[in-house]
Design an enzyme around this catalytic site. Structure first.
Site, PDB file in Angstrom:
ATOM      1  N   TYR A 146       0.649  -1.322   0.010  1.00 36.44           N
ATOM      2  CA  TYR A 146       0.314  -0.448   0.654  1.00 36.44           C
ATOM      3  C   TYR A 146       1.487   1.058   0.066  1.00 36.44           C
ATOM      4  O   TYR A 146       1.956   1.280   1.056  1.00 36.44           O
ATOM      5  CB  TYR A 146      -0.951   0.373   1.381  1.00 36.44           C
ATOM      6  CG  TYR A 146      -1.629   1.196   1.797  1.00 36.44           C
ATOM      7  CD1 TYR A 146      -2.816   1.613   0.601  1.00 36.44           C
ATOM      8  CD2 TYR A 146      -1.453   2.759   2.600  1.00 36.44           C
ATOM      9  CE1 TYR A 146      -3.930   2.329   0.263  1.00 36.44           C
ATOM     10  CE2 TYR A 146      -2.168   3.357   2.532  1.00 36.44           C
ATOM     11  CZ  TYR A 146      -3.441   3.601   1.788  1.00 36.44           C
ATOM     12  OH  TYR A 146      -4.592   5.042   1.764  1.00 36.44           O
ATOM     13  N   ASP A 241       9.351   2.205  -0.572  1.00 32.85           N
ATOM     14  CA  ASP A 241       8.295   3.389   0.249  1.00 32.85           C
ATOM     15  C   ASP A 241       8.571   3.516   1.878  1.00 32.85           C
ATOM     16  O   ASP A 241       8.480   1.823   2.327  1.00 32.85           O
ATOM     17  CB  ASP A 241       7.305   2.697   0.167  1.00 32.85           C
ATOM     18  CG  ASP A 241       5.824   3.782   1.213  1.00 32.85           C
ATOM     19  OD1 ASP A 241       5.923   4.440   1.537  1.00 32.85           O
ATOM     20  OD2 ASP A 241       4.795   3.410   0.658  1.00 32.85           O
ATOM     21  N   LYS A 269       5.071   9.036   8.734  1.00 32.70           N
ATOM     22  CA  LYS A 269       4.610   8.812  10.141  1.00 32.70           C
ATOM     23  C   LYS A 269       5.907   9.259  11.431  1.00 32.70           C
ATOM     24  O   LYS A 269       5.052   9.993  11.897  1.00 32.70           O
ATOM     25  CB  LYS A 269       4.401   7.424  10.011  1.00 32.70           C
ATOM     26  CG  LYS A 269       3.516   6.964   8.804  1.00 32.70           C
ATOM     27  CD  LYS A 269       3.303   5.595   9.471  1.00 32.70           C
ATOM     28  CE  LYS A 269       1.782   4.909   8.839  1.00 32.70           C
ATOM     29  NZ  LYS A 269       0.715   5.600   8.646  1.00 32.70           N
TER      30      LYS A 269
END
Length: 432
Positions: A146, A241, A269
């Site tokens: 994702y 990622d 994050k």
């Protein structure tokens, strides 16, 4: 009632009238675990408290940002101090230069950084850069990976799409995903087939170095190095990622931990420490293609938001002040892993506890999960029962079998002991 209270139920009923599904991000609805959603009003250290006043040991950690725990004093003070000078200017600031310099010093191979608000934006920007520098359109991603909710990335996405059992992404046209090729995680032969399928047309490989959106799935030995070699051989761009892994599993993220240097890396994050912040970092010859120094357009009113930059600088300050933190997180994670494995085995329940540093997932399966093929075979119903049993005992796991749980600096022996005691009771309950 399981997973909530009368007050929480009243909140969720009100929310459903004014918000699709009652939430602003799908997994928050708790649909996959058969529980009522909870509304959080406070987070402190390793705990969160819901609108009914019940406090839980929190293993969600805001889905990764709370590496230092909730309401970290240094981050709070930095954000408050920045807010007093103004919330948003829409122009450049010296602090963003400070952050860029410190960040590229941490990430192997990085020469320049560009900040934005979300991981989705970062992934879009990196892919756009890769297409321009290579003159090609194709992108290889991995089933279950994702990279945000941009159209091109929802082809065979994991996490929320899988949690809701969606077989496709309505509203995404075939044209939007025509240049997205799907390979199998930890399977270099499938990557070779993708390159052969579109020979000379692949711009980039986009990969989570440790999958975090099908649960925690580490790279097998040689996999990341194999991706690097194939990108070099085919003239493609390697995009790591690291929205989840960056700063979390090592000072320099997965690139440092596994010894692989990307052309472009995505960070987020943990970087923002709870504020919305993401970054693309990478090689100068690629990054310099971004406007205004190059032709690739990327912009945003909230890019490099002053409060988010302040939070990120405070996060780096805290991490640099505790160089032993990663070793401590590893030791605590190992203790939690060992305890959960032993508790499941004592109850006769097949469990794969997969962990990389402070990332972990409890898969109810009888064999390790190494790709999405394995992940989609796990026992979702047993996970849902386990989730509800722990929730009743004041322990909050991710409300999805396909999301990582996260250990933070604030999780100590007390939280681990309480979690293991609750898990032993929960395993006994669901085994009967």
């Amino acid at each position: 009632m399981k997973g909530g209270t009368t007050l929480t139920r009243a909140w969720s009923e009100r929310a459903a009238e004014v918000t699709p599904g009652g939430v602003h991000s799908p997994v928050r609805a708790f649909l996959a675990v058969g529980a009522a959603p909870i509304a959080i009003i406070e987070g402190l250290g390793a705990t969160v408290t819901d609108s009914a006043g019940k406090t839980y040991i929190d293993w969600i950690g805001a889905w990764g940002p709370a590496l230092l725990g909730h309401a970290h004093a240094g981050i709070q003070e930095a954000v408050i101090h920045a807010a007093r000078r103004g919330l948003l200017f829409g122009l450049a600031s010296p602090a963003e230069v400070d952050l860029a310099e410190r960040l590229i010093a941490r990430v192997p191979g990085a020469d320049m950084a560009r900040f934005m608000a979300t991981g989705t934006e970062a992934a879009m920007t990196a892919v756009r850069l890769a297409r321009v520098v290579t003159g090609r359109a194709g992108v290889i991603k991995f089933a279950g990976g994702y990279h945000g909710h941009a159209d091109a990335f929802l082809a065979s996405a994991g996490s929320g799409v899988a949690t809701l059992r969606l077989s496709a992404a309505p509203g995404v046209t075939e044209g939007a995903i025509a240049d997205t090729l799907i390979a199998r995680l930890n399977d270099l032969d499938s990557v070779d087939r993708a390159f052969d399928q579109r020979r000379g047309e692949i711009a980039a490989i986009l990969v989570e170095p440790v999958a975090g959106n099908m649960g925690c799935v580490p790279p097998e030995t040689g996999f990341l190095a194999g991706l690097r070699e194939r990108c070099d051989r085919h003239g493609a761009v390697l995009i790591l990622d690291e929205i989840i892994t960056g700063l979390r599993i090592a000072r320099g993220g997965a690139a440092e931990r596994y010894g692989v240097t990307a052309d472009l890396s995505l960070l987020g994050k943990a970087l923002g420490g709870g504020m919305p912040l993401a970054a693309v970092v990478g090689r100068r010859e690629i990054m310099s293609r971004l406007a205004p120094s190059g032709p690739v357009y990327q912009a945003g009113t909230y890019a490099a938001h002053p409060l988010a930059i302040a939070a990120a600088l405070a996060t780096l300050d805290a991490l640099d002040a505790e160089p032993q933190l990663y070793a401590e997180l590893e030791a605590r994670g190992a203790r939690l892993e060992r305890g959960l494995r032993e508790a499941a085995a004592s109850a006769g329940i097949p469990l794969q506890l997969q962990r990389v540093g402070s990332m972990w997932t409890a898969f109810f399966a009888d064999r390790p999960v190494r790709s999405w093929d394995d992940a989609e075979q796990v026992d979702r119903e047993r996970y849902a029962k386990f989730f509800r049993a722990l929730l009743e005992r004041g322990v909050l796991l991710p409300p999805s079998a396909f999301e990582c749980a996260f250990l933070s600096r604030a999780h100590g022996d007390r939280e681990i002991d309480a979690t293991l005691a609750a898990a032993r009771a929960a395993f006994a309950e669901i085994a009967s």
